[in-house]
Design a protein around this motif. Structure first.
Motif: not given
Length: 295
Positions: A259-285
Motif C-alpha cells: 500500500d502506497r509504496a510510491d508515497d513511502l519512496r517519497a518519504v524516504l527521498g525527503a530524508v535522503g534514504a536510498d538504501t533499505l535493510q533486508g534480512y536472511r537468516g537474521r543477517a542484514a543485507r
C-alpha cells in the motif's frame, strides 16, 4: 523496495487457513507496485505456542480487572494457529520461488523477552519485527474496542507516551528482534503530546543503541492519525543516528499489500534514504530503494 510487514489474517477472523496461493497473490500485487521482496510476519500471539508460554500475563494486580478480562478474551479468540505449520507454509513459498522471507511480528512482553527469544530460537526465521501493541493489558491501538478506546479519556497523553516508550526501550534492549515495527504506534488514535521531542529522542536512541532497524510504514495513513509511521521528525532522528530502515504496509488483507509504496519512496527521498535493510537468516543485507513502479 520492500514490504517487510505482512499478515495472513485480519484480526476479525478466528480461522487461520494457510495457503501458498495466498502468498503468491501477495507477491503478484507487491511486484506490480515495484516491491521486490516481502516478509511474512504474523503476530506471535496468534499461535498456540505463544499461548502456552505467555498466556495469562494479564493476571497482574496492577492491571484493572476489566482490561485483564478483555485481554484474556482477545487471546482466546486469536491464539488458534500453529507456529510450525506457519513456518512450513512459508518454506513452501520460498521453495516455490516466491520472493518472500520468513518472519514474525513479536509483541512486547514485560520481563519476558528472554523467554520469547528462547521459544523462537529453534525456528528458521529470516527477520523478527518487535512491536508494542499494549501497555499492561491496555490495547491502546485496538480502534474497534470501546473499552480500549475509552482508556484514552481517563489517561494523560504524556503518561501514555512515556509508558509506551519505556516498553519500546525494554524491547529494543532485549535484542530479541531485528526491526522496530511502526515505532511511534502510540499515536495511532490521534493523541499527541504537545512536545513529543523527548519521546522521539528516546525511541531513536533505543533503536540506535540496540542495532535494530526501524520500519517506515504506510499503515498510519489508514488510521486516524493519517500519517506514516514514524512521523517525519522521528524518521529524521533515525537517519541522523544511522539507524537502518525497512519499508512496510502492515497489510492484513490482499488489497493493502504494498500500500502506497510510491508515497513511502517519497518519504524516504525527503530524508535522503536510498538504501533499505533486508534480512536472511537474521543477517542484514542492503537493498536499494527502487524507482517508482511506472518508471
Amino acid at each position: 523496495m520492500l514490504d517487510y510487514h505482512l499478515h495472513l489474517w485480519p484480526h476479525s477472523e478466528h480461522d487461520t487457513p494457510l495457503r501458498v496461493e495466498q502468498l503468491a497473490d501477495y507477491c503478484a500485487r507487491a511486484q506490480a507496485a515495484g516491491v521486490q521482496e516481502l516478509a511474512l510476519t504474523e503476530h506471535l500471539f496468534r499461535f498456540r505456542q505463544a499461548e502456552a508460554l505467555l498466556g495469562g500475563f494479564w493476571n497482574d494486580e496492577r492491571i484493572p480487572p476489566a482490561l485483564a478480562e478483555s485481554m484474556a478474551e482477545y487471546w482466546r479468540f486469536h491464539a488458534t494457529a500453529d507456529l510450525d505449520a506457519y513456518v512450513e507454509c512459508a518454506q513452501e513459498a520460498v521453495a516455490a520461488g516466491l520472493p518472500v522471507v520468513i518472519g514474525l511480528e513479536v509483541d512486547y512482553y514485560e520481563g519476558r523477552m528472554d523467554d520469547v527469544a528462547q521459544l523462537l530460537a529453534g525456528y528458521p526465521f529470516d527477520v523478527l519485527l518487535g512491536s508494542v501493541h499494549w501497555v499492561g493489558a491496555w490495547r491502546f491501538d485496538d480502534l474497534s474496542d470501546p473499552l480500549s478506546m475509552d482508556e484514552w479519556s481517563v489517561r494523560q497523553v504524556d503518561d501514555c507516551w512515556n509508558l509506551y516508550t519505556n516498553a519500546l526501550e525494554e524491547l529494543a534492549a532485549s535484542r530479541a528482534c531485528d526491526v522496530l515495527a511502526h515505532p511511534d504506534l502510540i499515536k495511532v488514535a490521534g493523541y499527541l503530546p504537545q512536545a513529543p521531542d523527548e519521546w522521539w529522542d528516546r525511541m531513536a536512541e533505543a533503536a540506535a543503541s540496540s542495532g535494530m532497524a526501524a520500519e517506515v510504514s504506510s499503515a498510519g495513513w489508514r488510521k486516524p492519525i493519517g500519517e506514516q509511521f514514524p512521523a517525519a521528525p522521528l524518521l529524521r532522528r533515525f537517519v541522523d543516528r544511522g539507524v537502518p530502515l525497512t519499508t512496510a504496509s502492515d497489510a492484513h488483507r490482499l488489497e493493502h499489500v504494498a500500500d502506497r509504496a510510491d508515497d513511502l519512496r517519497a518519504v524516504l527521498g525527503a530524508v535522503g534514504a536510498d538504501t533499505l535493510q533486508g534480512y536472511r537468516g537474521r543477517a542484514a543485507r542492503p537493498v536499494p530503494v527502487s524507482l517508482p513502479a511506472e518508471a
